[in-house]
Design a protein around this motif. Structure first.
Motif, PDB file in Angstrom:
ATOM      1  N   LEU A   1      31.010 -33.104  68.290  1.00  0.00           N
ATOM      2  CA  LEU A   1      31.217 -33.280  66.857  1.00  0.00           C
ATOM      3  C   LEU A   1      32.697 -33.220  66.527  1.00  0.00           C
ATOM      4  O   LEU A   1      33.528 -32.902  67.381  1.00  0.00           O
ATOM      5  N   VAL A   2      33.018 -33.528  65.264  1.00  0.00           N
ATOM      6  CA  VAL A   2      34.398 -33.516  64.775  1.00  0.00           C
ATOM      7  C   VAL A   2      34.507 -32.522  63.634  1.00  0.00           C
ATOM      8  O   VAL A   2      33.500 -32.094  63.064  1.00  0.00           O
ATOM      9  N   ASN A   3      35.745 -32.154  63.285  1.00  0.00           N
ATOM     10  CA  ASN A   3      35.946 -31.262  62.145  1.00  0.00           C
ATOM     11  C   ASN A   3      36.132 -32.074  60.863  1.00  0.00           C
ATOM     12  O   ASN A   3      35.998 -33.298  60.863  1.00  0.00           O
ATOM     13  N   ILE A   4      36.470 -31.407  59.793  1.00  0.00           N
ATOM     14  CA  ILE A   4      36.571 -32.056  58.488  1.00  0.00           C
ATOM     15  C   ILE A   4      37.662 -33.114  58.454  1.00  0.00           C
ATOM     16  O   ILE A   4      37.631 -34.052  57.666  1.00  0.00           O
ATOM     17  N   ASP A   5      38.637 -32.997  59.372  1.00  0.00           N
ATOM     18  CA  ASP A   5      39.734 -33.964  59.427  1.00  0.00           C
ATOM     19  C   ASP A   5      39.481 -35.057  60.459  1.00  0.00           C
ATOM     20  O   ASP A   5      40.405 -35.778  60.834  1.00  0.00           O
ATOM     21  N   ASN A   6      38.223 -35.163  60.931  1.00  0.00           N
ATOM     22  CA  ASN A   6      37.816 -36.213  61.866  1.00  0.00           C
ATOM     23  C   ASN A   6      38.487 -36.082  63.236  1.00  0.00           C
ATOM     24  O   ASN A   6      38.726 -37.066  63.919  1.00  0.00           O
ATOM     25  N   THR A   7      38.750 -34.839  63.633  1.00  0.00           N
ATOM     26  CA  THR A   7      39.312 -34.554  64.949  1.00  0.00           C
ATOM     27  C   THR A   7      38.219 -33.975  65.843  1.00  0.00           C
ATOM     28  O   THR A   7      37.481 -33.086  65.423  1.00  0.00           O
ATOM     29  N   GLY A   8      38.098 -34.481  67.055  1.00  0.00           N
ATOM     30  CA  GLY A   8      37.055 -34.033  67.969  1.00  0.00           C
ATOM     31  C   GLY A   8      37.227 -32.582  68.369  1.00  0.00           C
ATOM     32  O   GLY A   8      38.311 -32.158  68.768  1.00  0.00           O
ATOM     33  N   ILE A   9      36.148 -31.798  68.279  1.00  0.00           N
ATOM     34  CA  ILE A   9      36.219 -30.373  68.622  1.00  0.00           C
ATOM     35  C   ILE A   9      35.187 -29.981  69.677  1.00  0.00           C
ATOM     36  O   ILE A   9      35.181 -28.832  70.124  1.00  0.00           O
ATOM     37  N   ALA A  10      34.327 -30.912  70.093  1.00  0.00           N
ATOM     38  CA  ALA A  10      33.332 -30.590  71.118  1.00  0.00           C
ATOM     39  C   ALA A  10      32.801 -31.882  71.718  1.00  0.00           C
ATOM     40  O   ALA A  10      32.910 -32.963  71.114  1.00  0.00           O
ATOM     41  N   GLY A  11      32.220 -31.763  72.912  1.00  0.00           N
ATOM     42  CA  GLY A  11      31.570 -32.882  73.554  1.00  0.00           C
ATOM     43  C   GLY A  11      32.495 -34.047  73.850  1.00  0.00           C
ATOM     44  O   GLY A  11      33.704 -33.888  74.011  1.00  0.00           O
ATOM     45  N   MET A  12      31.906 -35.235  73.933  1.00  0.00           N
ATOM     46  CA  MET A  12      32.704 -36.424  74.238  1.00  0.00           C
ATOM     47  C   MET A  12      33.690 -36.751  73.122  1.00  0.00           C
ATOM     48  O   MET A  12      34.702 -37.425  73.365  1.00  0.00           O
ATOM     49  N   GLU A  13      33.433 -36.297  71.909  1.00  0.00           N
ATOM     50  CA  GLU A  13      34.411 -36.490  70.829  1.00  0.00           C
ATOM     51  C   GLU A  13      35.726 -35.785  71.174  1.00  0.00           C
ATOM     52  O   GLU A  13      36.815 -36.334  70.981  1.00  0.00           O
ATOM     53  N   LYS A  14      35.616 -34.584  71.708  1.00  0.00           N
ATOM     54  CA  LYS A  14      36.823 -33.863  72.105  1.00  0.00           C
ATOM     55  C   LYS A  14      37.488 -34.532  73.307  1.00  0.00           C
ATOM     56  O   LYS A  14      38.722 -34.624  73.387  1.00  0.00           O
ATOM     57  N   TYR A  15      36.665 -35.006  74.241  1.00  0.00           N
ATOM     58  CA  TYR A  15      37.215 -35.701  75.407  1.00  0.00           C
ATOM     59  C   TYR A  15      38.022 -36.923  74.971  1.00  0.00           C
ATOM     60  O   TYR A  15      39.107 -37.187  75.500  1.00  0.00           O
TER      61      TYR A  15
END
Length: 575
Positions: free
Chosen positions: A182-196
């Motif tokens: 998932l991403v945070n409120i600013d659309n930055t990846g914080i977990a999973g493949m979003e963070k990758y």
């Protein structure tokens, strides 16, 4: 000349004091008029500049309120994520967010009261504190629906406005949550493949100002969302059927290392990220380390065969329990006689497995597990990966218990990865969540066991599914093989025989294994009418259901003629 000058001097000297005073006032008045004219010119110039700027802003945008607050820039954009077949898993959408200009709000209480008619979950205390400041801009609510925006606009509240923002949307909801992250409120990846994705270069593109949405290519994952949905459905049903606290499964391509599906339930909806913070939402497949029970006997048997010290028909004395000081190793269903290596595996003998490890020796035992990647943190794209746990110093009792699945903890995913090497001819492939072809996989493969050992293990897996503890995992036409694992869990420092972590480690089709399927179920209870809750009664049927429903999507057609043919062991191992 000289006389005239003297005359004028004398004439001025003879003026009356009143005339001199008038002259002074006239001079002061002239100076004041000049200053007023200069100040007027300055003010006129200033107003001309202000007017010009207002005209400029008006030409750029007809709604000045829309230009209040922080500027939204393209650096917040993210690439789409798609599955191996091109189906959309995650994308950016434009949403409205609500802001306020506290300086322009006259009645804070009335404003909050009227907003709550449209936003009933609005936090009154927090909103009141934000609106009672003298700031020029504060956020009130992010990610409004079109209906919410329309309702707030109809209120006509002064000092309230909207901004367009980029928000991440996951069409499948919970289906692939632990993989996508998932991403945070600013659309930055914080977990999973979003963070990758962020760590793999998106952050650098943003900092360079090159993260243009139109230029971002989709990121294609290895997962098949159809199989992913099947796996999640089966796990959710199993949790209810067996009254378990959690369940999980992975479907792994044995020839490429691609993760085709991986689910851990309970999970969360990434569109509602608050759920992800709940403690039971852990990704148990890669971020949890567990004692995997008798599934580890797969590696113990492979180690024994690969060492050259054992063949499939080599006898192992399992006639009596083993003692290590105050600890005793028993068999769950003891035969109390010498067993062949094949029988040790089929009957899941703890004693026989411990004897095999003892023959190989502690250094050889640990080296074998390490060679298969079972004692090191697994390397893959997913950030949430747990470290395996092993004794700081291996003693004989540690080697004995590890041989049958107690005393070492690892992630279920890396257990499946190690099993793939046992089935595919002996090649260890690092797991990947990105689409990868067979050529790329073979270039990165490491030969960790002999091909002959792999053939022997395929024979044992099929044998165990046909006449051993894995019978409930069989699916007609698909030639399934596998190994059960029923591990007692530690409760207050002691193993409890009624609190279990169960697993089933399977491969299919066994004549040429293409996929590994590993299922786990945490603390299952016996079904109605049954006295036990071992892995053969729950984890094995879960595996069968997943294979039955997903094999067609995986490109495996049923073959009932091959189903009748036996899987032969390696000639050298059958002697």
């Amino acid at each position: 000349m000289k006389r005239g000058f003297l005359f004028r001097r004398k004439k001025a000297a003879n003026l009356s004091p009143l005339r001199q005073e008038c002259k002074k006032h006239e001079a002061a008045a002239r100076r004041t008029r000049r200053r007023l004219v200069l100040m007027s010119l300055c003010f006129c110039s200033l107003y001309v500049v202000i007017f010009g700027r207002l005209v400029h802003y008006g030409q750029e945008s007809g709604d000045i309120a829309q230009n209040s607050g922080p500027e939204i820039i393209n650096m917040a954009a993210r690439p789409d994520i798609i599955d191996r077949n091109g189906l959309l898993l995650a994308t950016d959408i434009k949403t409205d967010s609500l802001y306020a200009e506290p300086r322009r709000i006259f009645d804070v209480d009335e404003t909050i009261e009227r907003l709550s008619l449209v936003l009933p979950e609005l936090d009154w205390d927090t909103t009141y504190r934000r609106l009672k400041t003298d700031k020029g801009f504060v956020w009130l609510e992010r990610g409004l629906t079109p209906q919410q925006r329309a309702g707030i606009e109809a209120l006509g509240l002064p000092g309230i406005g909207f901004r367009k923002e980029t928000r991440r949307f996951y069409p499948g909801g919970e289906t692939a949550s632990h993989i996508l992250g998932l991403v945070n409120i600013d659309n930055t990846g914080i977990a999973g493949m979003e963070k990758y994705i962020d760590n793999a270069g998106l952050i650098d593109l943003r900092e360079a100002g090159l993260a243009d949405p139109a230029a971002l290519e989709p990121v294609q994952l290895s997962i098949d969302i159809r199989v992913q949905a099947i796996v999640r459905d089966e796990l959710s049903q199993a949790m209810q059927r067996y009254s378990a606290i959690a369940a999980g499964a992975v479907v792994l391509n044995a020839k490429t290392g691609e993760v085709v599906a991986m689910v851990s339930v309970p999970d969360f909806n990434p569109n509602n990220p608050v759920q992800a913070l709940e403690k039971d939402r852990l990704n148990r497949m890669s971020a949890g380390a567990y004692e995997m029970g008798s599934t580890i006997k797969s590696f113990t048997t492979a180690m024994a065969l690969d060492s050259g010290l054992f063949k499939l028909n080599t006898p192992v004395d399992a006639s009596k329990p083993l003692k290590f000081g105050s600890q005793t190793v028993h068999d769950f269903h003891g035969k109390y006689r010498p067993l062949t290596v094949a029988e040790v595996f089929r009957f899941s003998s703890n004693i026989g497995s411990a004897k095999e490890a003892e023959a190989v020796g502690i250094p050889g035992h640990r080296a074998f597990l390490k060679r298969l990647g079972l004692l090191d943190r697994m390397k893959t794209e997913l950030p949430e990966v747990a470290h395996p746990l092993e004794p700081r110093r291996w003693k004989k009792v540690n080697s004995a218990t590890i041989a049958f699945g107690h005393g070492v903890a690892m992630t279920p995913l890396q257990t499946a990865v190690g099993a793939a090497a046992l089935m595919n001819g002996g090649k260890l492939l690092a797991p990947t969540f990105l689409k990868r072809d067979a050529v790329q996989a073979q270039e990165a493969a490491t030969q960790v066991i002999k091909p002959q050992t792999s053939r022997d293990m395929r024979y044992l897996y099929k044998l165990n599914a046909d006449i051993g503890s894995g019978r409930r995992a069989t699916v007609a036409g698909y030639r399934v093989g596998g190994k059960t694992g029923t591990a007692e869990k530690l409760v207050n420092g002691r193993y409890a025989n009624d609190v279990r972590f169960n697993a089933f480690l399977a491969a299919f089709p066994m004549d040429n294994p293409a996929y590994i399927v590993l299922t786990i179920i945490d603390e299952p209870k016996p079904e109605e009418g049954k006295l036990s809750a071992t892995a053969g009664l729950n984890a094995a049927p879960m595996t069968a259901n997943i294979i039955r429903r997903s094999a067609t999507f995986l490109g495996i057609a049923p073959d009932f003629d091959k189903e009748k043919a036996p899987v032969l062991a390696a000639t050298a191992g059958a002697h």
